[in-house]
Design a protein around this motif. Structure first.
Motif, PDB file in Angstrom:
ATOM      1  N   LYS A   1     -14.303   1.370   9.775  1.00  0.00           N
ATOM      2  CA  LYS A   1     -13.597   0.941  11.146  1.00  0.00           C
ATOM      3  C   LYS A   1     -14.315   1.025  12.400  1.00  0.00           C
ATOM      4  O   LYS A   1     -14.972   1.921  12.887  1.00  0.00           O
TER       5      LYS A   1
ATOM      6  N   PHE B   1      -2.896   4.116  -3.918  1.00  0.00           N
ATOM      7  CA  PHE B   1      -4.256   4.915  -3.584  1.00  0.00           C
ATOM      8  C   PHE B   1      -4.875   5.445  -4.849  1.00  0.00           C
ATOM      9  O   PHE B   1      -6.119   5.275  -4.727  1.00  0.00           O
TER      10      PHE B   1
ATOM     11  N   HIS C   1       0.951  -1.199  -0.115  1.00  0.00           N
ATOM     12  CA  HIS C   1       0.051   0.064  -0.155  1.00  0.00           C
ATOM     13  C   HIS C   1       0.801   1.356  -0.049  1.00  0.00           C
ATOM     14  O   HIS C   1       0.281   2.412  -0.214  1.00  0.00           O
TER      15      HIS C   1
ATOM     16  N   LYS D   1      -5.005  10.519  -2.916  1.00  0.00           N
ATOM     17  CA  LYS D   1      -6.230  10.713  -2.596  1.00  0.00           C
ATOM     18  C   LYS D   1      -7.168  11.854  -3.231  1.00  0.00           C
ATOM     19  O   LYS D   1      -7.967  11.681  -3.790  1.00  0.00           O
TER      20      LYS D   1
ATOM     21  N   SER E   1      -8.283   9.293   6.719  1.00  0.00           N
ATOM     22  CA  SER E   1      -6.867   9.380   7.450  1.00  0.00           C
ATOM     23  C   SER E   1      -5.769   9.032   6.562  1.00  0.00           C
ATOM     24  O   SER E   1      -5.940   8.059   5.767  1.00  0.00           O
TER      25      SER E   1
HETATM   26  P1  TMP Z   1      -9.669   5.439   7.394  1.00  0.00           P
HETATM   27  O1  TMP Z   1      -9.752   5.084   8.882  1.00  0.00           O
HETATM   28  O2  TMP Z   1      -9.914   6.868   6.876  1.00  0.00           O
HETATM   29  O3  TMP Z   1      -9.929   4.389   6.483  1.00  0.00           O
HETATM   30  O4  TMP Z   1      -8.037   5.397   7.226  1.00  0.00           O
HETATM   31  C1  TMP Z   1      -7.403   4.338   6.653  1.00  0.00           C
HETATM   32  C2  TMP Z   1      -5.865   4.698   6.488  1.00  0.00           C
HETATM   33  O5  TMP Z   1      -5.192   3.575   7.378  1.00  0.00           O
HETATM   34  C3  TMP Z   1      -5.405   4.730   5.124  1.00  0.00           C
HETATM   35  O6  TMP Z   1      -4.441   5.637   4.878  1.00  0.00           O
HETATM   36  C4  TMP Z   1      -4.805   3.203   4.973  1.00  0.00           C
HETATM   37  C5  TMP Z   1      -4.181   2.931   6.286  1.00  0.00           C
HETATM   38  N1  TMP Z   1      -4.304   1.602   6.725  1.00  0.00           N
HETATM   39  C6  TMP Z   1      -3.165   1.037   6.924  1.00  0.00           C
HETATM   40  O7  TMP Z   1      -2.106   1.664   6.861  1.00  0.00           O
HETATM   41  N2  TMP Z   1      -3.041  -0.460   7.113  1.00  0.00           N
HETATM   42  C7  TMP Z   1      -4.214  -1.322   7.171  1.00  0.00           C
HETATM   43  O8  TMP Z   1      -4.353  -2.340   7.428  1.00  0.00           O
HETATM   44  C8  TMP Z   1      -5.595  -0.374   6.768  1.00  0.00           C
HETATM   45  C9  TMP Z   1      -6.893  -1.326   6.747  1.00  0.00           C
HETATM   46  C10 TMP Z   1      -5.401   0.851   6.586  1.00  0.00           C
END
Ligand code: TMP
Length: 197
Positions: A146, A71, A65, A112, A100
């Motif tokens: 989440k 992204f 990732h 993003k 995030s």
């Molecule tokens: P969110 O809470 O806004 O969906 O943020 C997700 C963020 O967290 C995004 O930048 C991707 C990151 N992330 C990881 O680094 N590891 C993971 O296993 C997951 C599911 C998300």
């Protein structure tokens, strides 16, 4: 209510299919390593479950990732784009995208923005809220996959609606409500209900 209903919509797992694309990209990059199919995913953090499966696999997930293009190329969650566009057109509703970023921001941040511009259009760039702490963002509803969202505010202004994702199907939500998809129209009833409050 004196102001419009402010709906905060998360990106990864709600608008963009982070889980599916991570799995596909992982399989491409590490074809000889074990992986976790989406129906077997548990817990929010992909890397934690992979690391438990075998030492070192968590780092592989991070490599996937963190790559350039990850992204930007995320596919949409079925129906999400059409739904948020319609949501933003509803009377007395303001939509914001609340997401995030990775701390490894080299590609994530700009991609993003690129994703939003590509899928929703330039006007939507005005609607992006990037934060590590969603509890300090003021809204009425937060739609986010989440299950446990914490931060500086113990009682955030919003009600958290948990968007169903492969990693949270078996999670105890402690009374929080779910939105299962963008395709069966139930999101409209949910929003209408909040508008009446
Ligand atoms: P969110 O809470 O806004 O969906 O943020 C997700 C963020 O967290 C995004 O930048 C991707 C990151 N992330 C990881 O680094 N590891 C993971 O296993 C997951 C599911 C998300």
């Amino acid at each position: 209510r004196q102001s419009n209903l402010r709906v905060l919509v998360d990106m990864d797992g709600v608008l963009c299919d982070f889980e599916l694309y991570l799995l596909e990209s992982y399989k491409q990059k590490y074809p000889n390593e074990p992986c976790i199919e989406l129906q077997d995913r548990e817990g929010f953090w992909v890397k934690d479950q992979y690391e438990k499966l075998k030492e070192g696999l968590g780092a592989n997930c991070v490599n996937v990732h963190n790559c350039k293009g990850f992204f930007k190329n995320l596919p949409e969650i079925p129906g999400s784009i059409e739904a948020v566009k319609e949501l933003s057109q509803m009377e007395n509703v303001d939509v914001f995208l609340c997401t995030s970023p990775l701390n490894y921001y080299k590609y994530c941040m700009q991609e993003k923005y690129a994703w939003v511009e590509k899928h929703l259009g330039k006007n939507w760039l005005e609607k992006i809220i990037i934060t590590k702490d969603k509890t300090v963002v003021n809204g009425h509803v937060l739609i986010d996959d989440k299950p446990n969202i914490t931060g500086a505010m113990l009682q955030p202004s919003w009600e958290h609606i948990v968007f169903t994702s492969c990693h949270n199907t078996g999670t105890n939500l402690h009374g929080k409500r779910r939105l299962d998809n963008w395709t069966d129209g139930t999101w409209r009833d949910l929003i209408e209900e909040f508008k009446k409050r």
